[in-house]
Design an enzyme around this catalytic site. Structure first.
Site, PDB file in Angstrom:
ATOM      1  N   CYS A  52       0.826  -1.222   0.000  1.00  0.00           N
ATOM      2  CA  CYS A  52       0.000   0.000   0.000  1.00  0.00           C
ATOM      3  C   CYS A  52       0.857   1.267   0.000  1.00  0.00           C
ATOM      4  O   CYS A  52       1.571   1.550   0.974  1.00  0.00           O
ATOM      5  CB  CYS A  52      -0.930  -0.030   1.210  1.00  0.00           C
ATOM      6  SG  CYS A  52      -1.698   1.543   1.606  1.00  0.00           S
ATOM      7  N   CYS A  55       0.015   3.883   2.768  1.00  0.00           N
ATOM      8  CA  CYS A  55       0.499   3.382   4.063  1.00  0.00           C
ATOM      9  C   CYS A  55       1.957   3.767   4.256  1.00  0.00           C
ATOM     10  O   CYS A  55       2.369   4.235   5.333  1.00  0.00           O
ATOM     11  CB  CYS A  55       0.350   1.863   4.141  1.00  0.00           C
ATOM     12  SG  CYS A  55      -1.331   1.241   3.914  1.00  0.00           S
TER      13      CYS A  55
END
Length: 390
Positions: A52, A55
């Protein structure tokens, strides 16, 4: 010497910088909850995935900021779990984590106090922390707070989400408190969805909101759909009373006796057939389903092709009446005309085979097989159908 000194300073600077971030615990989820409960703090969980991008950006750009790290380290037991590895998989399932990053604030009992998503800047990230970090959330369970009269909108929304499946009546009470406070404010589409979910009969307090806000609601949905929901709400209890739970059969006379005075004959008939096409396939009453489906889907243009395709599939499996299969052809053809898939072309091929249209059946079975192969799906059913048509 100067060069060595510069490298030393750089090393010290990097070491200090690496320490200025959120301090994430290394224990198991159970151990982290126990520590939070003992210290009377909330758990902040960064629910992430290794692939991600946002993230990684949160980890690089936001977590190390002094104001962020100081606040989170002082006020929370912080934890990070990869939602696609190890214990993270169970956590993702438990809390319905489907997008990354997801930020969870949990009390020591593992109850969600606040949930948020996605990359956010310093101020927004601090704002959600301060919103969650209230003493009442650290020392009482959600149910205890609710019983004490907690009316914070975010808290009530969380109660609805948290208990909708496990304790529907509690979630419903939370929704009633929430929408009572919203009675003089406009509804969003998401709120309308929640309102409808928590209405089971005209005696529900939420139903009064639904009626009072009709002019506002029909701007979010058509008046026809509003009236359909209204009819369903009014007759849900009548249907429950007319349904024999042991046999899965609806007593038509009992239903009409109570429904017609309430919504009229036409609406009562539509509602009854709608319930039959939902209930009867599950109880194996396919003759009754056939009759109800033909009546309910009489005007096929009023329905989405996906719903009609489901009916066509059931007909292709369990119905043999030629005239009924002809209608199923029309339903399946509507779906295929919209977009050919391995599923709808197979269903159409199967119906054609049952109505004796062997050439058309072969054509669409072949299309289904090819589409399945191209998409990496199982083509066994289409292959078997082609074998039977030789």
């Amino acid at each position: 010497m100067k060069k060595l000194f510069s490298l030393f300073i750089l090393f010290i600077s990097l070491s200090v910088f690496s320490q200025e971030s959120i301090n994430f615990e290394k224990g198991t989820f159970k151990e982290i909850l126990a520590k939070a409960k003992k210290e009377k703090k909330l758990v902040f969980m960064d629910a992430f995935a290794s692939w991600c991008g946002p993230c990684k950006m949160m980890e690089k750009n936001i977590f190390p900021l002094p104001a962020v790290s100081e606040y989170y380290n002082a006020n929370f037991i912080n934890a990070r779990f990869d939602m696609e590895k190890g214990e993270g998989r169970e956590i993702a399932m438990k809390y319905g984590v489907r997008s990354y990053p997801t930020f969870l604030f949990l009390n020591g009992d593992g109850e969600v106090v606040l949930k948020n998503y996605g990359y956010m800047g310093e101020q927004d990230f601090l704002t959600i922390a301060k919103e969650a970090n209230q003493p009442k959330y650290r020392t009482s369970s959600n149910k205890e707070l609710f019983e004490k009269g907690e009316s914070n909108p975010e808290f009530l929304l969380n109660m609805m989400s948290l208990y909708a499946q496990s304790d529907y009546e509690l979630a419903k009470k939370a929704s009633e408190r929430y929408f009572k406070a919203k009675s003089n404010q406009p509804l969003t589409k998401d709120e309308l969805g929640m309102l409808l979910y928590f209405i089971k009969s005209p005696s529900d307090p939420n139903y009064q909101i639904f009626v009072a806000k009709k002019p506002e609601i029909i701007k979010l949905m058509s008046e026809d759909i509003y009236n359909q929901f209204d009819t369903n709400i009014k007759i849900t209890k009548i249907l429950e009373n007319a349904l024999d739970q042991k046999t899965g059969t609806i007593n038509d006379d009992e239903f009409f006796k109570n429904a017609i005075p309430l919504v009229g004959k036409t609406e009562a008939e539509i509602a009854l057939n709608r319930m039959k096409v939902i209930i009867y396939p599950n109880s194996g009453k396919f003759a009754e389903y056939e009759k109800a489906a033909l009546s309910y889907y009489q005007n096929a243009e009023n329905f989405e092709s996906e719903e009609l395709l489901k009916a066509a599939w059931i007909f292709s499996e369990f119905i043999t009446t030629p005239s009924s299969l002809k209608k199923a052809e029309e339903w399946a053809e509507k779906s295929v005309m919209k977009s050919e898939t391995a599923e709808n072309t197979f269903i159409l091929a199967k119906i054609y085979s049952k109505t004796g249209k062997k050439d058309q059946a072969k054509t669409y079975a072949e299309i289904s097989k090819n589409l399945a192969k191209a998409q990496g799906k199982d083509d066994k059913l289409a292959t078997q159908l082609l074998e039977s048509l030789k």
